[in-house]
Design an enzyme around this catalytic site. Sequence first.
Site, PDB file in Angstrom:
ATOM      1  N   GLY A 189      -3.777  65.949  51.620  1.00 11.20           N
ATOM      2  CA  GLY A 189      -2.898  65.268  52.552  1.00 11.20           C
ATOM      3  C   GLY A 189      -2.237  64.006  51.858  1.00 11.20           C
ATOM      4  O   GLY A 189      -1.216  63.626  52.246  1.00 11.20           O
ATOM      5  N   ASP A 190      -3.257  63.274  50.874  1.00 11.91           N
ATOM      6  CA  ASP A 190      -2.642  61.993  50.220  1.00 11.91           C
ATOM      7  C   ASP A 190      -3.260  61.810  48.902  1.00 11.91           C
ATOM      8  O   ASP A 190      -4.019  61.083  48.524  1.00 11.91           O
ATOM      9  CB  ASP A 190      -3.295  60.918  51.161  1.00 11.91           C
ATOM     10  CG  ASP A 190      -2.582  59.419  50.858  1.00 11.91           C
ATOM     11  OD1 ASP A 190      -1.655  59.562  49.982  1.00 11.91           O
ATOM     12  OD2 ASP A 190      -2.961  58.408  51.455  1.00 11.91           O
ATOM     13  N   LEU A 191      -2.948  62.821  48.132  1.00 13.23           N
ATOM     14  CA  LEU A 191      -3.725  63.114  46.910  1.00 13.23           C
ATOM     15  C   LEU A 191      -3.007  62.565  45.733  1.00 13.23           C
ATOM     16  O   LEU A 191      -2.398  63.002  44.673  1.00 13.23           O
ATOM     17  CB  LEU A 191      -3.653  64.824  46.464  1.00 13.23           C
ATOM     18  CG  LEU A 191      -4.702  65.003  45.501  1.00 13.23           C
ATOM     19  CD1 LEU A 191      -6.042  64.564  45.860  1.00 13.23           C
ATOM     20  CD2 LEU A 191      -4.820  66.377  45.226  1.00 13.23           C
ATOM     21  N   TRP A 192      -2.944  60.980  45.840  1.00 10.33           N
ATOM     22  CA  TRP A 192      -2.338  60.158  44.903  1.00 10.33           C
ATOM     23  C   TRP A 192      -3.621  59.772  43.643  1.00 10.33           C
ATOM     24  O   TRP A 192      -4.713  59.883  44.267  1.00 10.33           O
ATOM     25  CB  TRP A 192      -1.837  59.057  45.198  1.00 10.33           C
ATOM     26  CG  TRP A 192      -2.369  58.023  45.903  1.00 10.33           C
ATOM     27  CD1 TRP A 192      -3.121  58.085  47.093  1.00 10.33           C
ATOM     28  CD2 TRP A 192      -2.621  56.619  45.329  1.00 10.33           C
ATOM     29  NE1 TRP A 192      -3.330  56.864  47.625  1.00 10.33           N
ATOM     30  CE2 TRP A 192      -3.283  56.041  46.339  1.00 10.33           C
ATOM     31  CE3 TRP A 192      -2.319  55.939  44.174  1.00 10.33           C
ATOM     32  CZ2 TRP A 192      -3.952  54.804  46.436  1.00 10.33           C
ATOM     33  CZ3 TRP A 192      -2.814  54.575  44.141  1.00 10.33           C
ATOM     34  CH2 TRP A 192      -3.546  54.025  45.292  1.00 10.33           C
ATOM     35  N   ASN A 195      -6.947  58.246  45.103  1.00 13.48           N
ATOM     36  CA  ASN A 195      -7.679  58.792  46.170  1.00 13.48           C
ATOM     37  C   ASN A 195      -8.837  59.946  45.337  1.00 13.48           C
ATOM     38  O   ASN A 195      -8.905  60.914  46.265  1.00 13.48           O
ATOM     39  CB  ASN A 195      -6.812  59.395  47.496  1.00 13.48           C
ATOM     40  CG  ASN A 195      -6.496  58.188  48.346  1.00 13.48           C
ATOM     41  OD1 ASN A 195      -7.089  57.233  48.270  1.00 13.48           O
ATOM     42  ND2 ASN A 195      -5.387  58.825  49.024  1.00 13.48           N
TER      43      ASN A 195
END
Length: 282
Positions: A189-192, A195
């Site tokens: 969901g926030d795979l930058w 992370n």
Amino acid sequence: MKEFFNNIILKLSDCQNCKLVLYNYKQIFGGSINTAFFINTNRGKFFLKLNNNKTKNLFDNEVRGLKLISSTNTINVPQVIYFDDEVLVLEFIESNQINKKFWSNFGYSLAELHYNTLNSFGLDHDNYIGTLLQTNKFYDNWNDFFIYQRLKPQLDIGNFPAKTHKLFDILFLELDNIFSLTKPSLLHGDLWNGNFISTNDQVFLVDPAVYYGNREMDIAMTKLFGGFEKEFYDSYNYHYPLVKNWQTRLDICNLYPLLVHANLFGGNYYNQIHSILKSVTK
Ligand code: ADP
């Protein structure tokens, strides 16, 4: 600060059933929201994060996300040691120089994570993306979920010009021609780039904003700030082929994290959103 850490050490001693002694600590940089520390004790190393903005149930939600990912046995996440409203303590993951297999293992593990599906898009609870509320009401259809649970809530809380709203309205009408039918996959969901932690040939995911969604969202997010190595995409595609023309939808997927970034940090994100909208609504 020393007193603060000693208080935490007391809490950890209780939950670990042993007397912990703090050797030293140091701040870790690289996150985007909260203050984080490495703490070294007689019983090992820990990662500690503070809820700087006093966001309600922030760490409760982060822990639920980590545990949901962990329950799939597909990709590593750090073990949760302790959390309350103010602090989150995790197993400390030492990052190492990656070896040749790292990126292909990462692609494979993410594909395996994405094979965990539900019948609907959403999640059984709301959570956070950064410090912003991420609502996860269930929808049967990806496009509706994307509009009503992702794009519109961010548009509603932001300060976007009328022309941006207009372009989004045009895009909403087009979405059925853009996304193909897809199963709701469990997403990080926030795979930058900030992370995940790399350890030789294995990856650990941190700071998730989980939900069951279109897996192109995770893939798109990997490209938002630079992109991962080619081996990652090759391996992902080998194990779980992406739908034809997936590349053409990445910018549209990334409108969500860009709206989130515009709302959290302002700045140039407005221009990026506007130029994507201009190019996809021509
Ligand atoms: P924020 O909530 O501020 O975005 P993160 O959870 O992303 O903070 O953590 C900040 C940074 O700390 C990450 O970019 C990562 O490099 C590092 N980190 C996160 N979790 C751990 C961990 N368990 N062990 C070691 N380093 C970690």
